[in-house]
Motif scaffolding. Structure first.
Motif, short mmCIF file in Angstrom:
data_model
loop_
_atom_site.label_atom_id
_atom_site.label_comp_id
_atom_site.label_asym_id
_atom_site.label_seq_id
_atom_site.Cartn_x
_atom_site.Cartn_y
_atom_site.Cartn_z
N ILE A 29 1.15 -1.66 0.02
CA ILE A 29 0.30 -0.29 0.22
C ILE A 29 0.71 1.16 0.47
CG2 ILE A 29 -1.91 1.29 1.57
CD1 ILE A 29 -3.48 -0.77 -0.12
N LEU A 30 2.20 1.75 0.58
CA LEU A 30 3.17 2.65 0.86
C LEU A 30 3.74 2.44 -0.80
CD1 LEU A 30 4.58 1.89 4.09
CD2 LEU A 30 2.39 3.30 3.18
N ALA A 31 3.70 3.73 -1.12
CA ALA A 31 4.56 4.60 -2.61
C ALA A 31 5.24 3.81 -2.58
CB ALA A 31 3.61 5.87 -3.23
N ASP A 32 6.53 4.31 -1.54
CA ASP A 32 7.70 4.16 -2.06
C ASP A 32 8.03 2.89 -0.82
OD1 ASP A 32 8.14 6.19 -3.41
OD2 ASP A 32 8.22 7.27 -1.98
N PRO A 33 9.01 1.80 -0.84
CA PRO A 33 9.72 1.04 0.44
C PRO A 33 10.22 1.89 1.20
CG PRO A 33 10.98 0.66 -1.96
CD PRO A 33 9.99 2.07 -1.69
N VAL A 34 9.65 1.26 3.29
CA VAL A 34 9.92 1.75 3.81
C VAL A 34 11.51 1.20 4.11
CG1 VAL A 34 9.80 1.50 5.83
CG2 VAL A 34 8.04 1.77 4.66
N ARG A 35 12.79 2.70 4.03
CA ARG A 35 13.63 2.62 4.68
C ARG A 35 13.71 2.44 5.94
NH1 ARG A 35 16.64 7.04 5.60
NH2 ARG A 35 15.03 8.17 6.14
N ARG A 36 15.16 1.14 6.09
CA ARG A 36 15.50 0.44 7.20
C ARG A 36 17.62 1.28 8.11
NH1 ARG A 36 11.96 -3.74 8.37
NH2 ARG A 36 10.82 -3.58 6.86
N GLU A 37 16.47 1.53 9.20
CA GLU A 37 18.19 1.59 9.69
C GLU A 37 18.73 0.02 9.15
OE1 GLU A 37 16.86 2.78 13.53
OE2 GLU A 37 17.13 4.95 13.09
N SER A 38 20.45 0.29 9.90
CA SER A 38 20.81 -0.58 10.22
C SER A 38 20.87 -1.99 11.00
CB SER A 38 22.58 -0.54 10.14
OG SER A 38 22.71 0.72 11.64
N ASN A 39 19.86 -1.58 12.48
CA ASN A 39 19.17 -2.79 13.45
C ASN A 39 18.36 -3.06 12.51
OD1 ASN A 39 17.60 -0.36 13.63
ND2 ASN A 39 18.49 -0.24 15.76
N GLY A 40 17.76 -2.42 11.48
CA GLY A 40 16.44 -3.12 10.68
C GLY A 40 15.11 -2.50 11.24
N ARG A 41 15.60 -1.47 11.91
CA ARG A 41 13.79 -0.84 12.37
C ARG A 41 14.08 0.14 11.23
NH1 ARG A 41 15.69 1.34 18.25
NH2 ARG A 41 15.20 -1.41 19.36
N ARG A 69 -4.53 -1.17 -2.94
CA ARG A 69 -2.97 -1.77 -3.98
C ARG A 69 -2.76 -0.80 -5.67
NH1 ARG A 69 -4.67 -5.98 -2.52
NH2 ARG A 69 -4.21 -6.01 -0.38
N ARG A 70 -4.52 -1.14 -6.21
CA ARG A 70 -4.00 -0.95 -7.53
C ARG A 70 -3.52 0.12 -7.79
NH1 ARG A 70 -2.15 -2.19 -12.11
NH2 ARG A 70 -3.48 -1.42 -13.50
N TYR A 71 -3.94 1.83 -7.16
CA TYR A 71 -3.37 2.99 -7.31
C TYR A 71 -2.63 2.76 -7.19
CZ TYR A 71 -3.36 8.64 -6.80
OH TYR A 71 -3.12 9.38 -6.73
N THR A 72 -2.11 2.28 -5.83
CA THR A 72 -0.40 2.67 -5.36
C THR A 72 0.12 1.97 -6.84
OG1 THR A 72 -1.55 1.63 -2.60
CG2 THR A 72 1.19 2.03 -3.83
N ASP A 73 -0.41 0.93 -7.33
CA ASP A 73 0.65 -0.68 -8.15
C ASP A 73 0.97 0.73 -8.94
OD1 ASP A 73 1.32 -2.03 -6.63
OD2 ASP A 73 -0.53 -3.30 -7.98
#
Length: 142
Positions: A29-41, A69-73
């Motif tokens: 559902i998110l337009a961009d991948p969520v970034r992660r810190e080095s510890n995975g958060r 989801r279709r709109y996001t895609d």
């Protein structure tokens, strides 16, 4: 923490639970991948929060998750599919307009009944007559 917002902060800002945020991410559902810190958060951006706010409005107005989801895609695909995005949004807009019309009719009936009870209580009468709301014009009731 890297520059950005934690999942807890995003939860507070959007009103979505941490579980719901993870679900939205899993479901694409998110337009961009969520970034992660080095510890995975997870580290969210202001753009993520804006996107989630829009998705919350879509859900609150009755848009199914599959449609979101279709709109996001489509957005993820980039330029070139604006007609399809527009068609999707127009279809939902029509659905929301129909909901508003139905709710307006419901409000008309409720307002009519409130007026009847208010009048009944102001008069102090012991009986309350039921009168069909269809006998009252929309202008009189709302």
């Amino acid at each position: 923490m890297a520059e950005g917002l934690s999942i807890g902060q995003v939860s507070e800002r959007t009103g979505l639970s941490v579980h719901a945020l993870r679900f939205y991410e899993r479901e694409g559902i998110l337009a961009d991948p969520v970034r992660r810190e080095s510890n995975g958060r997870r580290v969210y951006s202001e753009d993520d929060v804006d996107w989630l706010d829009m998705c919350i409005k879509f859900r609150s107005s009755g848009m199914p998750l599959d449609t979101i989801r279709r709109y996001t895609d489509l957005v993820k695909q980039g330029p070139g599919n604006e007609q399809e995005r527009l068609a999707l949004l127009k279809s939902h807009q029509e659905s929301v307009v129909a909901q508003l019309e139905e709710l307006t009719e419901c409000l008309r009936v409720i307002t009519y009944k409130v007026d009847i009870y208010t009048e009944h209580l102001e008069r102090g009468t012991a009986e309350c007559l039921w009168v069909a709301p269809s006998t009252v014009s929309q202008d009189e009731a709302v």
